[in-house]
Enzyme design. Structure first.
Site, PDB file in Angstrom:
ATOM      1  N   LYS A 143      -7.227   2.001   5.327  1.00 42.64           N
ATOM      2  CA  LYS A 143      -6.017   1.596   6.174  1.00 42.64           C
ATOM      3  C   LYS A 143      -5.527   2.834   7.194  1.00 42.64           C
ATOM      4  O   LYS A 143      -4.763   2.890   7.688  1.00 42.64           O
ATOM      5  CB  LYS A 143      -5.000   1.287   5.011  1.00 42.64           C
ATOM      6  N   CYS A 152       3.585   3.431  -8.884  1.00 41.07           N
ATOM      7  CA  CYS A 152       3.647   2.013  -7.812  1.00 41.07           C
ATOM      8  C   CYS A 152       2.360   1.287  -8.282  1.00 41.07           C
ATOM      9  O   CYS A 152       1.223   1.406  -8.127  1.00 41.07           O
ATOM     10  CB  CYS A 152       3.366   2.362  -6.234  1.00 41.07           C
ATOM     11  N   GLY A 200      -2.162   5.195  10.112  1.00 38.68           N
ATOM     12  CA  GLY A 200      -2.251   4.271   9.309  1.00 38.68           C
ATOM     13  C   GLY A 200      -1.266   3.185   9.137  1.00 38.68           C
ATOM     14  O   GLY A 200      -0.208   3.242   9.617  1.00 38.68           O
ATOM     15  N   THR A 255       0.776  -1.276   0.172  1.00 39.41           N
ATOM     16  CA  THR A 255      -0.104   0.117  -0.166  1.00 39.41           C
ATOM     17  C   THR A 255       0.809   1.254  -0.089  1.00 39.41           C
ATOM     18  O   THR A 255       1.992   1.114  -0.207  1.00 39.41           O
ATOM     19  CB  THR A 255      -1.037   0.005   1.344  1.00 39.41           C
ATOM     20  N   SER A 314       4.450   0.248   0.024  1.00 37.17           N
ATOM     21  CA  SER A 314       5.232   0.118  -1.402  1.00 37.17           C
ATOM     22  C   SER A 314       5.501   1.340  -2.004  1.00 37.17           C
ATOM     23  O   SER A 314       6.688   1.556  -2.797  1.00 37.17           O
ATOM     24  CB  SER A 314       4.680  -0.811  -2.344  1.00 37.17           C
TER      25      SER A 314
END
Length: 177
Positions: free
Chosen positions: A37, A165, A50, A5, A130
């Protein structure tokens, strides 16, 4: 590094903002695109948090951190120190595969999967997951060279990370103090 994420926290102008994308990945498959999240923690929702990493592990971390936050009466600095001590002493916690960003109007911290507590050098921008490096790069550039409100800066930075990403989408959720 988690292929999990992108979460970005930003603190400026007396405001704290956290944002995250909604993608849940399993290997090279997208399982869900609209996950949440990020959340507010504390008795009076005084802390933003988060996570990136294993969802089950992250929910455990949220619950444990919120317990410590209550014990420390909402003091974020004391809470992250207490959380780190607890994490280091418990061999099961050390095996959790998740990271967190926690922040309020005064502090911002990254809580690593090894129990480390890291306060960003600039004291105002932190990213995990990520797409974290893409988001933090965009946030630093926008912070230095654009005149954006904190919420807009986080939104734009996460959109840029989502362009780059493959583990990050543009279904972005934001919270602000």
């Amino acid at each position: 590094m988690f292929h999990a994420t992108t979460i970005l926290g930003y603190k400026s102008e007396g405001k704290a903002v956290i944002g995250g994308d909604g993608q849940v990945s399993f290997g090279d498959t997208v399982l869900k695109g609209n996950a949440t999240k990020i959340r507010k923690l504390g008795k009076n929702d005084e802390v933003l948090a988060g996570f990136a990493g294993s969802t089950a592990d992250a929910f455990n971390l949220f619950d444990m951190f919120e317990t410590i936050l209550a014990e420390k009466k909402g003091d974020l600095f004391k809470s992250v120190i207490g959380f780190s001590k607890m994490w280091r002493k418990d061999k099961h916690l050390r095996q959790l595969e998740a990271m967190m960003i926690v922040l309020n109007n005064e502090h911002i911290f990254i809580l690593s999967g090894t129990g480390d507590v890291v306060e960003p050098e600039d004291g105002k921008i932190a990213a995990i997951g990520s797409g974290g490096n893409y988001a933090i790069s965009a946030a630093r550039a926008l912070d230095r060279h654009a005149d954006l409100a904190p919420k807009e800066l986080v939104q734009k930075s996460l959109e840029i990370a989502g362009d780059i990403c493959i583990y990050t989408n543009k279904n972005i959720k934001l919270l602000e103090l």
